[in-house]
Design a protein around this motif. Structure first.
Motif, mmCIF file in Angstrom:
data_model
loop_
_atom_site.group_PDB
_atom_site.id
_atom_site.type_symbol
_atom_site.label_atom_id
_atom_site.label_comp_id
_atom_site.label_asym_id
_atom_site.label_seq_id
_atom_site.Cartn_x
_atom_site.Cartn_y
_atom_site.Cartn_z
ATOM 1 N N ASP A 25 0.822 -1.207 0.000
ATOM 2 C CA ASP A 25 0.000 0.000 0.000
ATOM 3 C C ASP A 25 0.855 1.256 0.000
ATOM 4 N N CYS A 26 1.911 1.260 0.798
ATOM 5 C CA CYS A 26 2.766 2.445 0.869
ATOM 6 C C CYS A 26 4.209 1.994 1.028
ATOM 7 N N ILE A 27 5.046 2.425 0.090
ATOM 8 C CA ILE A 27 6.460 2.023 0.105
ATOM 9 C C ILE A 27 7.133 2.480 1.406
ATOM 10 N N ILE A 28 6.851 3.712 1.807
ATOM 11 C CA ILE A 28 7.526 4.236 3.002
ATOM 12 C C ILE A 28 7.067 3.511 4.265
ATOM 13 N N CYS A 29 5.763 3.264 4.376
ATOM 14 C CA CYS A 29 5.272 2.475 5.520
ATOM 15 C C CYS A 29 5.917 1.088 5.519
ATOM 16 N N SER A 30 6.122 0.515 4.328
ATOM 17 C CA SER A 30 6.738 -0.811 4.238
ATOM 18 C C SER A 30 8.203 -0.779 4.639
ATOM 19 N N ILE A 31 8.878 0.329 4.316
ATOM 20 C CA ILE A 31 10.274 0.493 4.746
ATOM 21 C C ILE A 31 10.321 0.575 6.277
ATOM 22 N N ILE A 32 9.383 1.351 6.837
ATOM 23 C CA ILE A 32 9.337 1.531 8.294
ATOM 24 C C ILE A 32 9.112 0.190 8.996
ATOM 25 N N SER A 33 8.219 -0.633 8.418
ATOM 26 C CA SER A 33 7.931 -1.925 9.066
ATOM 27 C C SER A 33 8.850 -3.040 8.571
ATOM 28 N N ASP A 34 9.836 -2.671 7.761
ATOM 29 C CA ASP A 34 10.855 -3.600 7.268
ATOM 30 C C ASP A 34 10.262 -4.788 6.505
ATOM 31 N N GLU A 35 9.313 -4.475 5.643
ATOM 32 C CA GLU A 35 8.675 -5.450 4.747
ATOM 33 C C GLU A 35 9.754 -6.112 3.869
ATOM 34 N N PRO A 36 9.817 -7.452 3.807
ATOM 35 C CA PRO A 36 10.894 -8.106 3.046
ATOM 36 C C PRO A 36 10.885 -7.827 1.535
ATOM 37 N N SER A 37 9.710 -7.497 0.954
ATOM 38 C CA SER A 37 9.646 -7.267 -0.503
ATOM 39 C C SER A 37 10.160 -5.883 -0.901
ATOM 40 N N VAL A 38 10.458 -5.026 0.076
ATOM 41 C CA VAL A 38 10.881 -3.657 -0.227
ATOM 42 C C VAL A 38 12.335 -3.472 0.190
ATOM 43 N N LYS A 39 13.123 -2.911 -0.724
ATOM 44 C CA LYS A 39 14.537 -2.666 -0.400
ATOM 45 C C LYS A 39 14.631 -1.588 0.674
ATOM 46 N N ASN A 40 15.224 -1.949 1.786
ATOM 47 C CA ASN A 40 15.271 -1.031 2.923
ATOM 48 C C ASN A 40 16.611 -0.316 2.997
ATOM 49 N N LEU A 41 16.582 0.969 2.713
ATOM 50 C CA LEU A 41 17.813 1.774 2.716
ATOM 51 C C LEU A 41 17.797 2.778 3.871
ATOM 52 N N THR A 42 17.199 2.368 4.997
ATOM 53 C CA THR A 42 17.109 3.268 6.157
ATOM 54 C C THR A 42 18.494 3.536 6.745
ATOM 55 N N ILE A 43 18.785 4.806 6.958
ATOM 56 C CA ILE A 43 20.051 5.205 7.562
ATOM 57 C C ILE A 43 19.897 5.386 9.064
ATOM 58 N N TRP A 44 18.756 5.961 9.424
ATOM 59 C CA TRP A 44 18.551 6.313 10.823
ATOM 60 C C TRP A 44 17.065 6.441 11.104
ATOM 61 N N LYS A 45 16.623 6.023 12.297
ATOM 62 C CA LYS A 45 15.245 6.343 12.689
ATOM 63 C C LYS A 45 15.093 6.339 14.193
ATOM 64 N N ASN A 46 14.090 7.101 14.651
ATOM 65 C CA ASN A 46 13.715 7.042 16.063
ATOM 66 C C ASN A 46 12.224 6.709 16.108
ATOM 67 N N GLU A 47 11.518 7.117 17.165
ATOM 68 C CA GLU A 47 10.097 6.775 17.308
ATOM 69 C C GLU A 47 9.196 7.629 16.418
ATOM 70 N N THR A 48 9.726 8.723 15.875
ATOM 71 C CA THR A 48 8.883 9.715 15.192
ATOM 72 C C THR A 48 9.244 9.942 13.728
ATOM 73 N N VAL A 49 10.538 9.981 13.439
ATOM 74 C CA VAL A 49 11.001 10.314 12.088
ATOM 75 C C VAL A 49 12.114 9.362 11.643
ATOM 76 N N ALA A 50 12.386 9.349 10.341
ATOM 77 C CA ALA A 50 13.445 8.482 9.813
ATOM 78 C C ALA A 50 14.081 9.109 8.583
ATOM 79 N N ALA A 51 15.292 8.641 8.260
ATOM 80 C CA ALA A 51 15.995 9.063 7.041
ATOM 81 C C ALA A 51 16.396 7.819 6.268
ATOM 82 N N CYS A 52 16.178 7.841 4.955
ATOM 83 C CA CYS A 52 16.701 6.736 4.137
ATOM 84 C C CYS A 52 17.323 7.289 2.862
#
Ligand SMILES: [Zn+2]
Length: 166
Positions: A25-52
Motif C-alpha cells: 500500500d505504501c512504500i515508506i510504511c513498508s520500509i518503516i515496518s521492514d517489509e521483506p519485498s521492499v529494499k530497505n535503505l534506512t540510515i537512521w530512525k527514532n520513534e517519530t522520524v526516519a531518514a533513508c
C-alpha cells in the motif's frame, strides 16, 4: 538546465507505472515496518522520524526524510513531528557535508500528482549539489546518470549517523 531529460534512472519508468513496483500500500510504511519485498535503505530512525537513501537518487547522497506516521501533506505534521523533521534535516545536512562535501543542497517536498511525487507518504528530499555535475553523457545524451549506487551511499552514511540521538 537544458536537459532534454533531467533524470535518467533505469527501471524508474517501470516503477512509476507499477510494473515493477512492489505490491504494497505504501512504500515508506513498508520500509518503516521492514517489509521483506521492499529494499530497505534506512540510515537512521527514532520513534517519530526516519531518514533513508533514495533508491532512485538524483545525485550521490540523495536522502529522503519522513515522519513514521502516514500523512501526505506537511500541514498535517504535529508540532513534535515538525520539530523532529527539522532536527533531522539539520543533522542530515551536517553529515552530508562532512561525507560528501557538496557545494549546496536542494531541499523540498513534492506534494500531489502534478508535482512529480510518486510516493504519497510525506517525505522531504535532501539532494546534495556538486561542482561540475555534468559529465560527458549528460552533455551528449541530455540525460543524467547515476553517480553512486544507493547501497554504497547507505554504507557511507550509516556510520556518520550512528552517533545521532534525539
Ligand atoms: Zn505510508
Amino acid at each position: 538546465m537544458p536537459f532534454k531529460q533531467q533524470l535518467f534512472v533505469p527501471n524508474k519508468r517501470e516503477y512509476i507505472t507499477g510494473l515493477s513496483r512492489p505490491s504494497v500500500d505504501c512504500i515508506i510504511c513498508s520500509i518503516i515496518s521492514d517489509e521483506p519485498s521492499v529494499k530497505n535503505l534506512t540510515i537512521w530512525k527514532n520513534e517519530t522520524v526516519a531518514a533513508c537513501v533514495n533508491l532512485y537518487p538524483y545525485n550521490a547522497g540523495h536522502l529522503l526524510l519522513f515522519p513514521l506516521r502516514h500523512i501526505d501533506d506537511p500541514r498535517q505534521l504535529s508540532h513534535e513531528e515538525h520539530k523532529q523533521m527539522h532536527q533531522l534535516l539539520s543533522a542530515s545536512m551536517d553529515r552530508l557535508e562532512s561525507v560528501y562535501h557538496p557545494l549546496g543542497f536542494n531541499i523540498g517536498f513534492n506534494i500531489g500528482e502534478a508535482s512529480g511525487a510518486s510516493i504519497e507518504h510525506l517525505h522531504q528530499h535532501v539532494v546534495p549539489r556538486y561542482h561540475r555535475e555534468l559529465g560527458f553523457v549528460d552533455i551528449t545524451a541530455g540525460a543524467k546518470i547515476i553517480i553512486e549506487d544507493p547501497q554504497v551511499t547507505l554504507n557511507k552514511l550509516k556510520d556518520a549517523f550512528a552517533d545521532l540521538k534525539f
